[in-house]
Design a protein around this motif. Structure first.
Motif, PDB file in Angstrom:
ATOM      1  N   GLU A  59     -38.323  37.681  35.702  1.00 41.05           N
ATOM      2  CA  GLU A  59     -39.572  37.296  35.053  1.00 41.05           C
ATOM      3  C   GLU A  59     -40.402  38.545  34.798  1.00 41.05           C
ATOM      4  OE1 GLU A  59     -41.602  34.519  37.556  1.00 41.05           O
ATOM      5  OE2 GLU A  59     -40.323  32.857  36.959  1.00 41.05           O
ATOM      6  N   PRO A  61     -43.364  38.643  32.413  1.00 38.74           N
ATOM      7  CA  PRO A  61     -44.386  38.259  31.434  1.00 38.74           C
ATOM      8  C   PRO A  61     -45.366  39.409  31.212  1.00 38.74           C
ATOM      9  CG  PRO A  61     -44.810  37.204  33.536  1.00 38.74           C
ATOM     10  CD  PRO A  61     -43.482  37.872  33.646  1.00 38.74           C
ATOM     11  N   LYS A  65     -40.769  44.917  25.626  1.00 36.31           N
ATOM     12  CA  LYS A  65     -39.340  45.223  25.680  1.00 36.31           C
ATOM     13  C   LYS A  65     -39.116  46.729  25.799  1.00 36.31           C
ATOM     14  CE  LYS A  65     -35.321  44.989  22.662  1.00 36.31           C
ATOM     15  NZ  LYS A  65     -34.805  44.542  21.367  1.00 36.31           N
ATOM     16  N   TYR A 123     -33.872  39.880  25.950  1.00 34.02           N
ATOM     17  CA  TYR A 123     -35.265  39.766  26.390  1.00 34.02           C
ATOM     18  C   TYR A 123     -35.985  38.812  25.461  1.00 34.02           C
ATOM     19  CZ  TYR A 123     -39.756  41.212  28.292  1.00 34.02           C
ATOM     20  OH  TYR A 123     -40.980  41.230  28.909  1.00 34.02           O
ATOM     21  N   LYS A 124     -36.424  37.676  26.015  1.00 33.67           N
ATOM     22  CA  LYS A 124     -37.078  36.663  25.194  1.00 33.67           C
ATOM     23  C   LYS A 124     -38.130  35.939  26.036  1.00 33.67           C
ATOM     24  CE  LYS A 124     -36.070  32.625  22.347  1.00 33.67           C
ATOM     25  NZ  LYS A 124     -35.068  31.674  21.917  1.00 33.67           N
ATOM     26  N   ASP A 125     -39.316  35.773  25.482  1.00 36.76           N
ATOM     27  CA  ASP A 125     -40.406  35.034  26.119  1.00 36.76           C
ATOM     28  C   ASP A 125     -40.711  35.536  27.533  1.00 36.76           C
ATOM     29  OD1 ASP A 125     -40.600  33.444  23.838  1.00 36.76           O
ATOM     30  OD2 ASP A 125     -39.215  31.944  24.626  1.00 36.76           O
ATOM     31  N   GLY A 126     -40.646  36.856  27.731  1.00 36.08           N
ATOM     32  CA  GLY A 126     -40.977  37.432  29.032  1.00 36.08           C
ATOM     33  C   GLY A 126     -39.895  37.292  30.082  1.00 36.08           C
TER      34      GLY A 126
END
Length: 148
Positions: A59, A61, A65, A123-126
């Motif tokens: 995680e 968030p 990137k 890497y997507k949505d944190g």
């Protein structure tokens, strides 16, 4: 402005949480780990496995990137990077900051059956997702000895 009741135990829980995270990522067997001395926080990570691969989800968030680096060296997978503190505007004041900022690092010893050359990162949505493909372990060969 709302009045918030101060809870000293909440602050104690926050300190314990930071301490527990630092212990989870501390080096073992007395080895020095410069990354952890520099790290300000450690992201939560899930590690799962199926027949084809190991899956690591971290995680991250609020981390760009470009600020994340994944590397493999000496059979150790390292995730490191930094979450930057937002600049304070002249028109707004921060009353409470609970999120962690600064550098972070996590290290994982890779199992013998991981193909180091075939690790994929997304890497997507944190969420950083690493896929570590398994390879079959070489079976020992039996060599017959010819006696003359």
């Amino acid at each position: 402005m709302a009045i918030t009741r101060w809870n000293p135990f909440r602050e104690f829980e926050d300190i314990l949480d930071r301490y527990n995270r630092s212990i989870q990522t501390a080096p073992r067997n007395g080895e020095s780990n410069e990354l952890m001395r520099k790290a300000d926080w450690a992201p939560a990570v899930d590690v799962t496995e199926n027949k084809e691969e190991y899956l690591i989800k971290a995680e991250l968030p609020g981390v760009n990137k470009e600020d994340v680096k994944v590397s493999v060296e000496d059979n150790i997978l390292r995730i490191q990077g930094e979450r930057h503190l937002e600049k304070e505007d002249q028109d707004k004041k921060h009353h409470r900051i609970e999120r962690f900022y600064g550098s972070f690092a996590r290290s994982f010893q890779l199992p013998e059956n991981v193909d180091e050359g075939n690790i994929r990162a997304e890497y997507k949505d944190g969420i950083l997702t690493l896929r570590l493909v398994k390879v079959e372990k070489a079976k020992p060969k039996t060599i017959e000895i010819d006696l003359h």
